[in-house]
Write an enzyme that holds these catalytic residues in place. Structure first.
Site, PDB file in Angstrom:
ATOM      1  N   ASN A   7     -75.874 -18.032 -56.110  1.00 29.23           N
ATOM      2  CA  ASN A   7     -76.484 -18.739 -54.995  1.00 29.23           C
ATOM      3  C   ASN A   7     -76.975 -20.081 -55.546  1.00 29.23           C
ATOM      4  OD1 ASN A   7     -78.025 -19.680 -52.899  1.00 29.23           O
ATOM      5  ND2 ASN A   7     -79.221 -17.813 -52.632  1.00 29.23           N
TER       6      ASN A   7
ATOM      7  N   ARG B  54     -72.712 -17.480 -52.347  1.00 33.52           N
ATOM      8  CA  ARG B  54     -73.373 -17.651 -51.058  1.00 33.52           C
ATOM      9  C   ARG B  54     -73.114 -19.082 -50.611  1.00 33.52           C
ATOM     10  NH1 ARG B  54     -79.395 -19.322 -49.586  1.00 33.52           N
ATOM     11  NH2 ARG B  54     -79.209 -18.990 -47.369  1.00 33.52           N
TER      12      ARG B  54
ATOM     13  N   HIS C 258     -78.806 -16.892 -41.796  1.00 32.64           N
ATOM     14  CA  HIS C 258     -79.214 -15.537 -42.239  1.00 32.64           C
ATOM     15  C   HIS C 258     -78.210 -14.477 -41.790  1.00 32.64           C
ATOM     16  CE1 HIS C 258     -83.698 -16.938 -42.000  1.00 32.64           C
ATOM     17  NE2 HIS C 258     -83.276 -17.022 -43.253  1.00 32.64           N
TER      18      HIS C 258
ATOM     19  N   ARG D  98     -91.604 -24.650 -41.089  1.00 31.94           N
ATOM     20  CA  ARG D  98     -90.760 -25.255 -40.043  1.00 31.94           C
ATOM     21  C   ARG D  98     -91.348 -25.000 -38.659  1.00 31.94           C
ATOM     22  NH1 ARG D  98     -85.787 -22.370 -42.307  1.00 31.94           N
ATOM     23  NH2 ARG D  98     -85.330 -23.539 -44.183  1.00 31.94           N
TER      24      ARG D  98
ATOM     25  N   GLY E 104     -89.204 -10.875 -46.661  1.00 27.77           N
ATOM     26  CA  GLY E 104     -90.533 -10.818 -47.294  1.00 27.77           C
ATOM     27  C   GLY E 104     -91.647 -10.348 -46.384  1.00 27.77           C
TER      28      GLY E 104
ATOM     29  N   ASN F 193     -92.934  -6.341 -45.710  1.00 29.72           N
ATOM     30  CA  ASN F 193     -94.203  -6.066 -46.399  1.00 29.72           C
ATOM     31  C   ASN F 193     -95.465  -6.114 -45.556  1.00 29.72           C
ATOM     32  OD1 ASN F 193     -93.244  -5.741 -49.194  1.00 29.72           O
ATOM     33  ND2 ASN F 193     -92.548  -7.848 -48.914  1.00 29.72           N
TER      34      ASN F 193
ATOM     35  N   GLU G 284     -78.857  -9.415 -49.470  1.00 34.78           N
ATOM     36  CA  GLU G 284     -77.741 -10.324 -49.226  1.00 34.78           C
ATOM     37  C   GLU G 284     -76.784 -10.369 -50.411  1.00 34.78           C
ATOM     38  OE1 GLU G 284     -81.065 -12.789 -47.986  1.00 34.78           O
ATOM     39  OE2 GLU G 284     -79.700 -13.854 -46.651  1.00 34.78           O
TER      40      GLU G 284
HETATM   41  P1  ADP Z   1     -87.355 -16.611 -48.345  1.00 39.79           P
HETATM   42  O1  ADP Z   1     -87.145 -17.045 -46.928  1.00 39.79           O
HETATM   43  O2  ADP Z   1     -87.874 -17.702 -49.220  1.00 39.79           O
HETATM   44  O3  ADP Z   1     -86.221 -15.813 -48.929  1.00 39.79           O
HETATM   45  P2  ADP Z   1     -88.817 -14.111 -48.453  1.00 39.79           P
HETATM   46  O4  ADP Z   1     -87.958 -13.286 -47.600  1.00 39.79           O
HETATM   47  O5  ADP Z   1     -88.886 -13.817 -49.906  1.00 39.79           O
HETATM   48  O6  ADP Z   1     -88.580 -15.649 -48.229  1.00 39.79           O
HETATM   49  O7  ADP Z   1     -90.289 -14.027 -47.845  1.00 39.79           O
HETATM   50  C1  ADP Z   1     -91.330 -14.744 -48.437  1.00 39.79           C
HETATM   51  C2  ADP Z   1     -92.543 -14.679 -47.542  1.00 39.79           C
HETATM   52  O8  ADP Z   1     -92.865 -13.315 -47.233  1.00 39.79           O
HETATM   53  C3  ADP Z   1     -93.770 -15.240 -48.244  1.00 39.79           C
HETATM   54  O9  ADP Z   1     -93.923 -16.597 -47.972  1.00 39.79           O
HETATM   55  C4  ADP Z   1     -94.875 -14.450 -47.632  1.00 39.79           C
HETATM   56  O10 ADP Z   1     -95.409 -15.217 -46.582  1.00 39.79           O
HETATM   57  C5  ADP Z   1     -94.268 -13.192 -47.063  1.00 39.79           C
HETATM   58  N1  ADP Z   1     -94.759 -11.987 -47.730  1.00 39.79           N
HETATM   59  C6  ADP Z   1     -94.266 -11.395 -48.825  1.00 39.79           C
HETATM   60  N2  ADP Z   1     -95.003 -10.282 -49.143  1.00 39.79           N
HETATM   61  C7  ADP Z   1     -96.002 -10.202 -48.226  1.00 39.79           C
HETATM   62  C8  ADP Z   1     -97.084  -9.309 -47.984  1.00 39.79           C
HETATM   63  N3  ADP Z   1     -97.311  -8.271 -48.774  1.00 39.79           N
HETATM   64  N4  ADP Z   1     -97.875  -9.552 -46.941  1.00 39.79           N
HETATM   65  C9  ADP Z   1     -97.667 -10.614 -46.139  1.00 39.79           C
HETATM   66  N5  ADP Z   1     -96.669 -11.483 -46.305  1.00 39.79           N
HETATM   67  C10 ADP Z   1     -95.844 -11.293 -47.332  1.00 39.79           C
END
Ligand code: ADP
Length: 398
Positions: free
Chosen positions: A7, A91, A180, A241, A331, A335, A384
């Site tokens: 990537n 990617r 995505h 954004r 993320g 989570n 991915e």
């Molecule tokens: P990207 O779009 O950069 O691939 P990710 O899918 O890794 O992003 O998601 C990152 C975001 O997920 C972080 O900016 C954060 O806001 C959120 N995040 C990750 N873990 C947690 C958590 N335990 N609680 C709340 N938000 C979380």
């Protein structure tokens, strides 16, 4: 079969080496600050200590070379020689209207990718540089392109046309593409398996909520609509954004603040979203924390975010004339139980009921809806890289 997944960004390169026998990750890592002082390669071989190589990475050719050296290194490596790597899966962000599925890269594909660069000037050129670096350094090894936009090429015209003069679609290919796609495809397929239903007979809404976020309506295994558009700026409120906005705000602000197009673009992409509203951070963890400590703008940011997600889920339930299942991923989606709760609290009219205990768990694919929920709600970790490796293997097997 061993497949390297790459990537490439403009100054970064993420990689994972898969053994496709059992679909295991042999090693992964990241090159940062390519072409910038202080560059480094963080290599994480499975079952061994992580290691950091801090040689200067002058360009992507050098970075790819260093990755291969790390993978074959006597101490930190996971394969004996480069010859063990059967193919590389890349990617690629934008496939325009050219690609509706993954492809083996040849000269014609590269030419089409160059044409798409205008549509994704920050991403496609970097993806192409990565492809050309591999061609040089691993001659004869097959390379496959897997596109963020491909899954959404099934969207009907009514979902992808903007209501601006049609000539701009003809002239510049201005339309909604969506992004995505690899993630939406993966989690919707996994959801159908968890529901024990044929993928071709399901109505699934997938919510990819990370730093960037998008929602997709997947009817009978095909994307029929998604929230991101011509660029990843459209749709949900994201980390930085703005998402959907009255286009008149843009011309108004440019005039009032005397902004150039680049400055306006920077505000919409880098300074808006939950960061812009809260003034705290683009990371939802920081915003949740601030909100719990009584920061009202942080609370407003979370509320605007969740409301927007819920509105789009409603829109897609309407677009599909129903919904069997809602999936949260990425993320935040994987989570943050509190964000999932905020969103699902709006969905009572669909008969969505969340089970508080399941919703508090983390780290695996699971159902978080209560047994009496009319629509099932799942959390599915996205992957991915695995999809890229699988597509690469499938094309090679053919
Ligand atoms: P990207 O779009 O950069 O691939 P990710 O899918 O890794 O992003 O998601 C990152 C975001 O997920 C972080 O900016 C954060 O806001 C959120 N995040 C990750 N873990 C947690 C958590 N335990 N609680 C709340 N938000 C979380």
């Amino acid at each position: 079969m061993k497949i390297l997944v790459l990537n490439c960004g403009s100054s970064s390169l993420k990689y994972q080496l898969f053994d496709m026998e059992e679909e295991t990750v042999l090693a992964k890592g990241l090159c940062e600050r390519i072409g910038i002082e202080g560059s480094r390669l963080k290599h994480q071989p499975t079952g061994k200590e992580d290691v950091i190589f801090d040689d200067y990475l002058e360009d992507h050719d050098v970075a790819v070379k260093k990755v291969l050296e790390a993978l074959t290194n006597a101490e930190h490596g996971v394969v004996k020689s480069m010859k063990e790597i059967n193919a590389v899966g890349h990617r690629v962000v934008h496939g325009g209207e050219y690609f509706s599925s993954s492809v083996i890269i040849d000269d014609a594909v590269k030419e089409a990718l160059e044409k798409c660069s205008e549509l994704a000037p920050l991403h496609n050129p970097a993806n192409l540089i990565g492809i050309e670096a591999c061609e040089k350094i691993m001659p004869g090894v097959s390379q496959v392109g897997v596109f963020d936009t491909a899954f959404h090429q099934t969207m009907p015209e009514r979902a992808y046309l903007y209501a601006i003069p049609y000539e701009y679609y003809d002239k510049y290919k201005i339309r909604r593409y969506g992004f995505h796609g690899t993630s939406h495809r993966f989690v919707s397929e996994e959801a159908a398996k968890m529901l024990d239903r044929p993928y071709e007979q399901t109505k699934i809404i997938t919510c990819h909520l990370g730093n960037g976020g998008s929602i997709c309506a997947v009817r009978n295994g095909k994307s029929i609509d998604t929230t991101m558009g011509f660029t990843p700026l459209e749709g949900l409120v994201m980390g930085t954004r703005a998402g959907d906005i009255d286009a008149a705000v843009i011309t108004f602000l440019m005039q009032k603040e005397n902004l150039t197009p680049q400055e306006m673009d920077n505000i919409l992409n880098k300074k808006s979203g939950v960061l812009g509203i809260s003034g705290v951070s683009s990371d939802f963890r920081d915003i949740e924390d601030a909100s719990e400590h009584g920061n009202l703008r942080a609370e407003a940011a979370l509320d605007v975010f969740a409301y927007k997600v819920a509105k789009n889920i409603g829109a897609y339930a309407a677009a599909m004339n129903g919904v069997d299942c809602i999936v949260f991923t990425a993320g935040l989606g994987e989570n943050s139980g509190s964000t999932r709760r905020l969103i699902c609290d709006y969905l009572g009219y669909l008969g969505v009921h969340i089970d508080s205990y399941s919703n508090s768990l983390r780290g695996k694919a699971m159902e978080i809806s209560a047994p009496d929920s009319r629509v099932r709600v799942l959390v599915i970790p996205t992957n991915e890289e695995l999809v890229i490796a699988r597509d690469t293997k499938e094309l090679l097997d053919k």
